[in-house]
Design an enzyme around this catalytic site. Structure first.
Site, short mmCIF file in Angstrom:
data_model
loop_
_atom_site.label_atom_id
_atom_site.label_comp_id
_atom_site.label_asym_id
_atom_site.label_seq_id
_atom_site.Cartn_x
_atom_site.Cartn_y
_atom_site.Cartn_z
N HIS A 78 17.71 -24.59 82.19
CA HIS A 78 18.16 -25.67 81.31
C HIS A 78 19.47 -25.33 80.59
CE1 HIS A 78 13.68 -27.02 81.21
NE2 HIS A 78 14.24 -27.22 82.39
N HIS A 235 14.56 -35.37 84.67
CA HIS A 235 14.41 -33.93 84.44
C HIS A 235 14.66 -33.14 85.73
CE1 HIS A 235 13.27 -30.33 82.29
NE2 HIS A 235 12.77 -29.94 83.45
N ASP A 239 17.22 -30.06 86.31
CA ASP A 239 16.91 -28.77 86.94
C ASP A 239 17.83 -28.50 88.12
OD1 ASP A 239 14.81 -28.06 85.26
OD2 ASP A 239 13.25 -28.85 86.59
N HIS A 262 12.57 -26.28 92.21
CA HIS A 262 13.44 -25.10 92.10
C HIS A 262 13.58 -24.34 93.42
CE1 HIS A 262 14.09 -25.45 87.87
NE2 HIS A 262 12.81 -25.37 87.59
ZN ZN Z 1 13.15 -27.94 84.04
#
Ligand code: ZN
Length: 316
Positions: A78, A235, A239, A262
């Site tokens: 973040h 969000h 990321d 991720h």
């Molecule tokens: Zn995140």
């Protein structure tokens, strides 16, 4: 030609680590041109460093973790997203503790401290990785492709079988204004069963309804309402912006992500490095492709400047 940017002055931020639950602090500092973003930590008399590049990626299980010799730092995504979203090319992120503070689960508090520091152009051109042929990675029902595009853009699609999420699709034009207005405030989210499972394994100890949107079977556990009806996909974009910054240079291309996370984000970063025939470097100045491929574009020239840094924290 765009110039590289750094912060005007240093500033500090404290909180707790999402995974460790322990107090942790960071200080953002200006850095010279061609430094990139480097995590630094005072250990004894020495200042140790870990560049924010894919070569130092340790793992992506639940959060993005970087590791260099003797120095590991968790949950970097973040703060990296806020720096990349605001087009900060060069900064030292000094850390005290092993994790970046969770803040409110979004990048908005980091945007605030970046604005508090102020941003200034530097005497070096900003180099870009410009995609000229598509690059694609995929997993089971998940994929990301980056396509040639005149401007940097992200299209993200997610699909969760929950009444408050379901299918969400968001198009983001990568500018600091759009990042600040539409992306930065989107918080981390999780499902109640997942959170209970993590806590049982001693993970996510700093997680709370203050820094995580928790979905129950059919609704929301948090009292605070969603900040956007499609907060989850926003969000995910936040990321992705943080994970893409591990390339060390901004990318001009159109990212199309489908149910990614991720792991796939960082696999795409690696795939870009593995396919140097599919991109060109623009405004490269003294940077060349091999230094990007080796992760040394930023760091070799400037780790020696670390001794000029006035540390905010002293190790115990
Ligand atoms: Zn995140």
């Amino acid at each position: 030609m765009r110039k590289q940017q750094t912060l005007i002055k240093s500033t500090y931020f404290s909180g707790i680590g999402l995974h460790s639950g322990k107090p942790t602090s960071i200080a953002l500092h200006p850095a010279p041109p061609n430094t990139g973003v480097i995590f630094v930590k005072q250990m004894g008399d020495e200042m140790v460093s870990c560049p924010a590049t894919i070569q130092y990626l340790e793992q992506t299980d639940h959060c993005t973790t970087l590791q260099s010799t003797n120095f590991k730092i968790q949950t970097v995504e973040h703060i990296l997203s806020a720096l990349a979203g605001f087009e900060i090319d060069n900064a030292y992120v000094e850390v005290q503790g092993d994790e970046i503070p969770a803040a409110d689960g979004s990048a908005a508090p980091f945007v605030e401290i970046i604005e508090e520091c102020g941003i200034t152009p530097q005497e070096a051109p900003r180099n870009y990785i410009k995609i000229v042929q598509p690059i694609h990675v995929e997993g089971e029902q998940r994929s990301i492709t980056v396509l040639p595009s005149a401007l940097p853009r992200i299209s993200y699609f997610i699909d969760f079988p929950h009444p408050l999420i379901q299918q969400q699709d968001y198009q983001h034009s990568c500018t600091p204004q759009e990042f600040s207005k539409n992306i930065a405030a989107a918080r981390t989210f999780a499902f109640r069963q997942e959170v209970e499972f993590l806590w049982a394994r001693g993970l996510g100890l700093g997680g709370s309804l203050y820094n995580t949107v928790v979905f129950s079977e059919s609704g929301l556990v948090n009292e605070e309402k969603l900040r956007f009806h499609d907060e989850c996909v926003r969000h995910k974009i936040m990321d992705l912006i943080g994970d893409l910054s591990l390339l060390g240079s901004p990318v001009i291309g159109h990212f199309e992500a489908n149910r990614a996370g991720h792991l796939l984000h960082t696999q795409l970063v690696q795939a870009i490095l593995d396919n140097p025939d599919k991109w060109i470097l623009l405004n490269a100045g003294t940077t060349n492709k091999s230094s990007i491929l080796n992760g040394t574009a930023a760091t070799t020239a400037n780790t020696h400047c670390l001794h000029e840094l006035q540390p905010a924290f002293h190790s115990v």
